[in-house]
Design a protein around this motif. Sequence first.
Motif, short mmCIF file in Angstrom:
data_model
loop_
_atom_site.label_atom_id
_atom_site.label_comp_id
_atom_site.label_asym_id
_atom_site.label_seq_id
_atom_site.Cartn_x
_atom_site.Cartn_y
_atom_site.Cartn_z
N GLY A 66 -2.97 0.23 6.71
CA GLY A 66 -2.15 -0.78 7.06
C GLY A 66 -1.52 -2.27 6.20
O GLY A 66 -0.92 -2.76 6.05
N LEU A 67 -2.25 -1.58 4.71
CA LEU A 67 -2.93 -2.54 3.94
C LEU A 67 -2.04 -2.42 2.41
O LEU A 67 -2.19 -1.21 2.59
CB LEU A 67 -4.73 -2.65 3.95
N ASP A 68 -2.42 -3.49 1.73
CA ASP A 68 -1.15 -2.99 0.40
C ASP A 68 -2.34 -2.67 -0.61
O ASP A 68 -3.58 -4.01 -0.63
CB ASP A 68 -0.04 -3.88 0.03
N ASP A 108 7.29 4.71 -2.10
CA ASP A 108 6.27 5.53 -1.97
C ASP A 108 6.59 7.11 -2.46
O ASP A 108 5.74 7.18 -2.73
CB ASP A 108 6.21 6.04 -0.72
N SER A 156 7.44 -3.27 -1.60
CA SER A 156 7.52 -4.19 -0.50
C SER A 156 6.59 -5.23 -0.27
O SER A 156 7.24 -6.21 -0.34
CB SER A 156 7.42 -3.63 1.54
N PHE A 157 5.69 -4.66 -1.45
CA PHE A 157 4.94 -6.06 -1.62
C PHE A 157 5.83 -6.54 -2.17
O PHE A 157 6.19 -7.44 -2.07
CB PHE A 157 4.14 -5.68 -2.35
N PRO A 184 3.42 -1.17 -4.05
CA PRO A 184 4.21 -1.65 -2.80
C PRO A 184 5.52 -1.80 -3.07
O PRO A 184 5.49 -3.12 -3.51
CB PRO A 184 3.83 -1.25 -1.64
N ARG A 189 -2.54 6.27 -3.49
CA ARG A 189 -1.29 5.62 -2.69
C ARG A 189 -1.81 4.50 -2.44
O ARG A 189 -2.65 3.74 -2.57
CB ARG A 189 -2.50 5.95 -0.56
N LEU A 190 -0.22 3.82 -2.47
CA LEU A 190 -0.13 2.35 -2.48
C LEU A 190 -0.27 1.68 -0.78
O LEU A 190 -0.48 0.57 -1.10
CB LEU A 190 1.40 1.54 -3.08
N ARG A 191 -0.43 2.81 -0.19
CA ARG A 191 -0.33 1.87 1.58
C ARG A 191 -1.53 2.66 1.93
O ARG A 191 -1.97 4.04 2.26
CB ARG A 191 0.92 1.91 2.72
N ARG A 192 -2.49 1.49 2.53
CA ARG A 192 -3.71 2.51 3.53
C ARG A 192 -4.56 1.63 4.84
O ARG A 192 -4.84 0.52 4.30
CB ARG A 192 -4.63 2.67 2.33
N LEU A 231 -3.51 -8.18 -1.92
CA LEU A 231 -3.11 -6.94 -1.60
C LEU A 231 -4.56 -6.21 -2.41
O LEU A 231 -5.26 -6.70 -3.12
CB LEU A 231 -2.16 -6.13 -2.30
#
Length: 409
Positions: free
Chosen positions: A142-144, A119, A215-216, A213, A137-140, A193
């Motif tokens: 709770g979604l990728d 992040d 984690s993705f 992200p 933002r790569l996470r919004r 995503l």
Amino acid sequence: MNVPLLIARRYFRSKNKRNIISIISNISMIGVAVGTAALIIVLSVFNGLEDLVRTLYGKSDPNLVISARKGKAFPVDTVLLTRLRAAPGVGLLTEVIEDNALLQYHDRQMVVKMRGLSDNYFGQSGIDSSLREKDHRLRRDGLDFAIVGAGVQHELSITLNNRLAPLKMLYPRHAGRKTLSMNPDQAFNEQELFAGDVFLIEQHMDDSYIFVPLSFAQRLLGYGDRRTALYVKVSESFQIEGVKNELRKILGPDFTVLDSDEQHVSLLKAIKVEKLFVFITFAFILLIASLNIFFSLSMLVIDKKKDIAVLQALGASQKAIRRTFLLVGAIVAFVGAAFGLVFGVTICFFQQQFGLVSMGMATSVVDSYPVKMQLSDIVFTCVAIIIITLAVSIRPAMNASTLEVRENL
């Protein structure tokens, strides 16, 4: 009193010179002026292109990149990350996973370079200015989300923030094996995503990269605790070179630490090599243009045989005679070079200020050719002119100094 210079100036300004000698001298000056101006302009364009490359890649490049010397990825643990974050000058450390993957959107697909980022990446990158929607933002919720290159978006006709049509990313399972399962469900890992924004940096990245992200990327590629790189932002109060050397000591010989120029060393080296060959080419053009100085001096020596004999009879040495005609050639070259330098610098200045010459491409990231004048280019150009002038003037000057007094009085 500098007698050779006085006589050389007199010969240069003389209105009684034979017409053909005057014409050849003028052609020599014009040739040197045009060659000098062209050399300054072209070298300045190469300087501008080099700066443009640094600027474009600087929007997404970190100050330093840590990668494994052997292999594509390396294991990362808490101990290593803590040591690196504690190193003097390390302001920010970003974990990165980068690999090829298959991107599908509706009925279209293409292979892309997927870069998984932690992040804090956008805290050390100036990429925000290159985003269309200005949302990194790569996470919004709770979604990728992904940030895709403009070329990738155009190729697949991707609609941003469309939660009814996600992007599908596929990566071969057990990618190290030479064969894949014939069953598509077992052959590929698949993750979905959404497209959150589009970046426009430079063509290579725009046409092939997608940011996701970290984690993705871990889930899709199955990398676990392995990373392909670590990005380092250097604190403002520290020198990049010093921090790079410190990190190399900490990491040892199994890792490489590269600054921005080293990350694109092949491209920058290619520009420098092209600049060198252009300099050599234009130096030869200057040499050809300066050959007129040789002919005009040779004819001037023939025309001034009686004057040379008189000077010798009055006690002028061969060295003084030789120096006189060398100075005539130098004055011709100097006047031409001075006009060329002024003209070339003026053109470069107006190009910098007003962009007179356009790139001629609608998709270009800059409207006009970038130029950057450097003192070193002017110095090298002047040195080249001095060497060329000496080379073409020495023979006529030697001939003048060896004339026989009795035969020409």
